[in-house]
Write a protein that holds these residues in place. Structure first.
Motif, PDB file in Angstrom:
ATOM      1  N   SER A  90       5.996  24.416  27.743  1.00  0.00           N
ATOM      2  CA  SER A  90       6.399  25.399  26.741  1.00  0.00           C
ATOM      3  C   SER A  90       7.624  26.146  27.256  1.00  0.00           C
TER       4      SER A  90
ATOM      5  N   HIS B  93      11.906  26.411  27.526  1.00  0.00           N
ATOM      6  CA  HIS B  93      13.129  26.039  26.817  1.00  0.00           C
ATOM      7  C   HIS B  93      13.994  25.086  27.641  1.00  0.00           C
TER       8      HIS B  93
ATOM      9  N   LYS C  61      10.788  16.262  24.550  1.00  0.00           N
ATOM     10  CA  LYS C  61      10.606  16.926  23.266  1.00  0.00           C
ATOM     11  C   LYS C  61      10.560  15.911  22.120  1.00  0.00           C
TER      12      LYS C  61
ATOM     13  N   PRO D 255       6.483  28.497  21.541  1.00  0.00           N
ATOM     14  CA  PRO D 255       7.642  28.271  20.677  1.00  0.00           C
ATOM     15  C   PRO D 255       8.749  27.438  21.320  1.00  0.00           C
ATOM     16  N   PHE D 256       8.520  26.916  22.520  1.00  0.00           N
ATOM     17  CA  PHE D 256       9.548  26.141  23.207  1.00  0.00           C
ATOM     18  C   PHE D 256       8.967  24.829  23.736  1.00  0.00           C
TER      19      PHE D 256
ATOM     20  N   ASP E 213       6.616  23.261  21.171  1.00  0.00           N
ATOM     21  CA  ASP E 213       7.406  23.467  19.956  1.00  0.00           C
ATOM     22  C   ASP E 213       7.579  22.161  19.189  1.00  0.00           C
ATOM     23  N   SER E 214       7.935  21.095  19.902  1.00  0.00           N
ATOM     24  CA  SER E 214       8.201  19.822  19.219  1.00  0.00           C
ATOM     25  C   SER E 214       6.926  19.217  18.642  1.00  0.00           C
TER      26      SER E 214
ATOM     27  N   ASN F 293       4.371  20.909  17.473  1.00  0.00           N
ATOM     28  CA  ASN F 293       4.100  21.683  16.268  1.00  0.00           C
ATOM     29  C   ASN F 293       5.067  21.343  15.146  1.00  0.00           C
ATOM     30  N   GLU F 294       6.339  21.158  15.487  1.00  0.00           N
ATOM     31  CA  GLU F 294       7.329  20.790  14.481  1.00  0.00           C
ATOM     32  C   GLU F 294       6.993  19.431  13.861  1.00  0.00           C
TER      33      GLU F 294
ATOM     34  N   ASN G  18       4.470  30.034  17.975  1.00  0.00           N
ATOM     35  CA  ASN G  18       5.333  29.081  17.298  1.00  0.00           C
ATOM     36  C   ASN G  18       5.493  29.427  15.814  1.00  0.00           C
TER      37      ASN G  18
END
Length: 249
Positions: A54, A56, A63, A86-87, A91-92, A94-95, A136
């Motif tokens: 997680s 950045h 990712k 969120p990173f 992040d990926s 969840n996206e 996220n």
């Protein structure tokens, strides 16, 4: 922190935007969304717990695989459970699951919204008024069910109206739940991540991911868990983990 209109963006933000554009280009070239496997609904819906970075600083290759994994889980009807960061891979994942209109459950500690981040970091701290702030963006929805565990043994309570249940997912659209844990450490968070899981999938990550992975590997070795563990071995990332296990046995 909000940027001032007309102000020059920091170099780090410009770098993140460039990497995001590169990642989107790679996603456009990915064969996963177009594959027949992705288009077929699973014969059995699983609750899949996903570990991973997680940060950045996560390489875009990791990712990309995270996005493909999340997309496959969502498209085939599985529920993706993860750390809600969120990173990075979180992040990926969840996206990807969100892009597939999939069901997502995030489990996050109220003071440590990103693995390895400082509790004083403004970016990662939620507020009583907006508990999803810092998690996220997929959880930033009025339909998200927010459940809070204070970590003191008391019963959990709900902050957001629970107008969805997992049994309603086909009729009500994608299910979103954010579970916020408390306590002096991450033990409750780790317990709730794997609660009810059918399988554990581990993407590349850092010390937080290693801690989670080793705990579950130990539980399996002791016979305390039968949860299948799958390590996504991108570029041989988990070869050292394999080597240590083989040496131990």
């Amino acid at each position: 922190m909000k940027s001032t209109p007309g102000a020059t963006q920091p170099a780090s933000n410009q770098s993140d935007q460039k990497e995001t554009q590169t990642l989107k280009k790679l996603l456009a070239e990915s064969n996963v969304p177009k594959s027949q496997f992705a288009q077929e609904e699973a014969s059995e819906f699983l609750r899949v717990c996903c570990y991973g970075s997680s940060s950045h600083k996560t390489p875009k290759a990791y990712k990309l695989v995270g996005w493909e994994l999340g997309y496959l889980l969502g498209k085939r009807g599985h529920t993706c459970v993860n750390g809600a960061g969120p990173f990075g891979c979180m992040d990926s994942i969840n996206e990807g699951a969100s892009a597939a209109n999939g069901h997502i459950v995030g489990v996050i500690h109220k003071w440590l919204f990103v693995d390895g981040a400082s509790a004083d970091s403004e970016v990662n701290k939620g507020t009583p008024e907006d508990p999803c702030y810092g998690a996220n963006p997929v959880f930033d929805s009025p339909q998200t069910v927010v459940t809070v565990y204070d970590g003191d043994g008391s019963k959990p309570y709900t902050l957001a109206p629970s107008n969805q249940t997992t049994n309603q997912k086909d009729k009500q659209g994608p299910y979103r739940e954010l579970i916020i844990t408390g306590g002096p450490d991450l033990q409750e968070r780790k317990r709730l991540l794997v609660r009810g899981a059918d399988v554990l999938v581990v993407l590349p990550g850092g010390p937080g991911t290693f801690d989670e992975l080793w705990e579950m590997a130990c539980a399996r070795n002791l016979g305390l868990s039968k949860l299948p563990i799958i390590c996504v071995n991108i570029d041989g990332y988990y070869e050292p983990f394999r080597a240590i296990l083989e040496r131990a046995w």
